[in-house]
Motif scaffolding. Structure first.
Motif, PDB file in Angstrom:
ATOM      1  N   THR A  13      -8.428   8.519   2.081  1.00  0.00           N
ATOM      2  CA  THR A  13      -8.837   7.924   0.808  1.00  0.00           C
ATOM      3  C   THR A  13     -10.121   8.550   0.291  1.00  0.00           C
ATOM      4  O   THR A  13     -10.928   9.092   1.040  1.00  0.00           O
ATOM      5  N   ASN A  17     -13.348   0.820  -3.493  1.00  0.00           N
ATOM      6  CA  ASN A  17     -12.893  -0.173  -4.465  1.00  0.00           C
ATOM      7  C   ASN A  17     -12.762  -1.505  -3.746  1.00  0.00           C
ATOM      8  O   ASN A  17     -11.989  -1.637  -2.806  1.00  0.00           O
ATOM      9  N   LEU A  21      -5.860  -6.649  -3.875  1.00  0.00           N
ATOM     10  CA  LEU A  21      -4.492  -6.627  -4.391  1.00  0.00           C
ATOM     11  C   LEU A  21      -3.601  -7.246  -3.323  1.00  0.00           C
ATOM     12  O   LEU A  21      -3.609  -6.800  -2.178  1.00  0.00           O
ATOM     13  N   THR A  25      -7.744  -5.341   0.472  1.00  0.00           N
ATOM     14  CA  THR A  25      -8.391  -4.236  -0.226  1.00  0.00           C
ATOM     15  C   THR A  25      -7.395  -3.108  -0.428  1.00  0.00           C
ATOM     16  O   THR A  25      -6.391  -3.002   0.285  1.00  0.00           O
ATOM     17  N   ASN A  26      -7.713  -2.259  -1.377  1.00  0.00           N
ATOM     18  CA  ASN A  26      -6.839  -1.126  -1.628  1.00  0.00           C
ATOM     19  C   ASN A  26      -6.823  -0.170  -0.440  1.00  0.00           C
ATOM     20  O   ASN A  26      -5.795   0.436  -0.124  1.00  0.00           O
ATOM     21  N   ARG A  29      -4.420  -1.572   2.029  1.00  0.00           N
ATOM     22  CA  ARG A  29      -3.053  -1.402   1.540  1.00  0.00           C
ATOM     23  C   ARG A  29      -2.575   0.032   1.768  1.00  0.00           C
ATOM     24  O   ARG A  29      -1.447   0.252   2.237  1.00  0.00           O
ATOM     25  N   LEU A  55      -8.924   5.667  -4.445  1.00  0.00           N
ATOM     26  CA  LEU A  55      -8.958   4.206  -4.338  1.00  0.00           C
ATOM     27  C   LEU A  55      -9.231   3.512  -5.669  1.00  0.00           C
ATOM     28  O   LEU A  55      -9.107   2.289  -5.751  1.00  0.00           O
ATOM     29  N   TYR A  57      -7.293   3.696  -7.979  1.00  0.00           N
ATOM     30  CA  TYR A  57      -5.949   3.427  -8.497  1.00  0.00           C
ATOM     31  C   TYR A  57      -5.083   2.739  -7.443  1.00  0.00           C
ATOM     32  O   TYR A  57      -5.235   2.978  -6.243  1.00  0.00           O
ATOM     33  N   ALA A  58      -4.175   1.912  -7.917  1.00  0.00           N
ATOM     34  CA  ALA A  58      -3.118   1.347  -7.064  1.00  0.00           C
ATOM     35  C   ALA A  58      -1.812   2.001  -7.473  1.00  0.00           C
ATOM     36  O   ALA A  58      -1.600   2.303  -8.656  1.00  0.00           O
ATOM     37  N   LEU A 136      -7.077   0.314 -10.845  1.00  0.00           N
ATOM     38  CA  LEU A 136      -7.206  -0.989 -10.195  1.00  0.00           C
ATOM     39  C   LEU A 136      -8.560  -1.608 -10.514  1.00  0.00           C
ATOM     40  O   LEU A 136      -9.602  -1.202  -9.984  1.00  0.00           O
ATOM     41  N   SER A 148       4.146  -4.107  -8.797  1.00  0.00           N
ATOM     42  CA  SER A 148       4.442  -3.940  -7.375  1.00  0.00           C
ATOM     43  C   SER A 148       5.609  -4.817  -6.954  1.00  0.00           C
ATOM     44  O   SER A 148       6.494  -4.389  -6.212  1.00  0.00           O
TER      45      SER A 148
END
Length: 374
Positions: A13, A17, A21, A25-26, A29, A55, A57-58, A136, A148
């Motif tokens: 990563t 961030n 989500l 945390t991103n 994820r 990070l 963005y999702a 995100l 999602s």
């Protein structure tokens, strides 16, 4: 370009961030996405191939699967790099700088714009789709979670799952994710409700059984969605969920037919066994046809042509059959309902048999079968 011989990249990563989500945390994820796809999620050093994830963005996990075999490819959103499969230390350093906003996008890479209308081909499902990749921020979380959730089911489904309870299941999925409730716990509750509904049908308590069964059917959507959205799928959970789905419908139909007697609308012996035989044979045979189609043609029968996807909405699976039973109960004729299920099962079986034969004939003529969704 796909390179199946390329070494497996690590997944690392860039940036930070703190926005949560699905209750995580991103960074967590993305770590789960990497683990689920067999990628190392620790730093691979300066020289190994790496998929860099921004990070800020999702994104849909399918992007990682798409990039794994495509070294030298970057996914952008409005020109900003979201994901990049870099091949060496130089590309990694320059792409990291680009993701941090300190340098322009690296030249010499294949660029895929996430917002492009043509999307990408999901090789596993043989269909074209547009996976999401979004900035995100706290304000964007509801929309990203919805994207999602919608993207968590990649196939075609029945009319109830598609139209009636998506919003219910989304709300329950969000609650479960934030409360730390696992998919297996949802499956366990659903299994209990499934048994309760079976008992209720057997004793002719049809409204109680329908209400309990409805809750179970919604949870049957939730557990899979929760597993995919929180990246917590497991072999046990998958086998348990699919095992319950596969086994329980015939027991429901048998219990409903038996429950017509205590309700006051008994089926004659000949009719009872004709109904049970038709439903059992039709259910098993239809599943076998679906399996044979996958083995022979490499795709599910319900994604072959537009008609097949439409027919999946109403074919004699559990949820459409429950609509027939509900209609019969509305006029206080549960016996008509179960007879209707048997008739519809026979019709659905004929449709599937015809489609299988048609596909075999086309292949024998040298035609290559392709999903209409591709």
């Amino acid at each position: 370009m796909v390179d199946s011989t390329a070494p497996t990249p690590a997944l690392c990563t860039v940036r930070a961030n703190d926005t949560l989500l699905w209750g995580m945390t991103n960074a967590e994820r993305i770590r789960r996405i990497g683990v689920s796809q067999g990628l190392a999620t620790d730093d691979a050093g300066d020289t190994g191939p790496v998929i860099l994830a921004n990070l800020a963005y999702a994104f849909d996990p399918v992007w990682i699967a798409h990039l794994k075999t495509r070294p030298g490819t970057v996914v952008t959103r409005t020109g900003v790099p979201v994901l990049a499969h870099v091949r060496n230390a130089d590309e990694r350093a320059r792409m990291t700088a680009a993701m941090l906003g300190e340098a322009p996008l690296v030249s010499g890479l294949t660029v895929i714009a996430a917002e492009a209308e043509e999307g990408i081909l999901n090789e596993a499902l043989r269909k074209r789709e547009r996976p999401f990749a979004e900035l995100l921020t706290p304000a964007a979380v509801p929309a990203i979670e919805r994207a999602s959730y919608v993207g968590a089911y990649k196939g075609v489904t029945d009319l109830l799952t598609k139209y009636l309870w998506p919003e219910w299941a989304l709300a329950i999925t969000r609650v479960c994710a934030r409360a730390g409730i696992t998919p297996n716990q949802v499956t366990a509750l659903g299994s209990v409700l499934c048994i309760v509904a079976t008992v209720a049908f057997w004793y002719g308590w049809f409204w109680t059984g329908l209400a309990t069964g409805l809750f179970f059917m919604v949870l049957d959507t939730v557990d899979g969605k929760l597993a995919r959205c929180t990246i917590t799928s497991s072999k046990l959970g998958n086998a348990w969920d699919h095992g319950v789905d596969l086994v329980h419908p015939p027991f429901w139909w048998w219990a409903w037919a038996a429950g017509c007697a205590p309700y006051g609308r008994p089926l004659e012996d000949g009719v009872f066994w004709a109904v049970i035989g038709t439903m059992l044979f039709g259910y098993v045979a239809q599943r076998l046809i679906e399996g044979a189609f996958i083995v022979r043609f490499g795709m599910h029968i319900h994604v072959w042509e537009r008609f097949d996807s439409w027919f999946r909405l109403i074919t004699a699976r559990r949820n459409p059959n429950m609509v027939i039973l509900f209609a019969g109960l509305l006029v206080m004729r549960p016996d008509w309902g179960i007879i209707g299920v048997a008739v519809w099962t026979a019709i659905s079986l004929v449709v599937h048999m015809v489609r299988l034969v048609q596909a075999m004939l086309r292949k024998a003529k040298g035609e290559t079968l392709v999903s209409w969704l591709a």
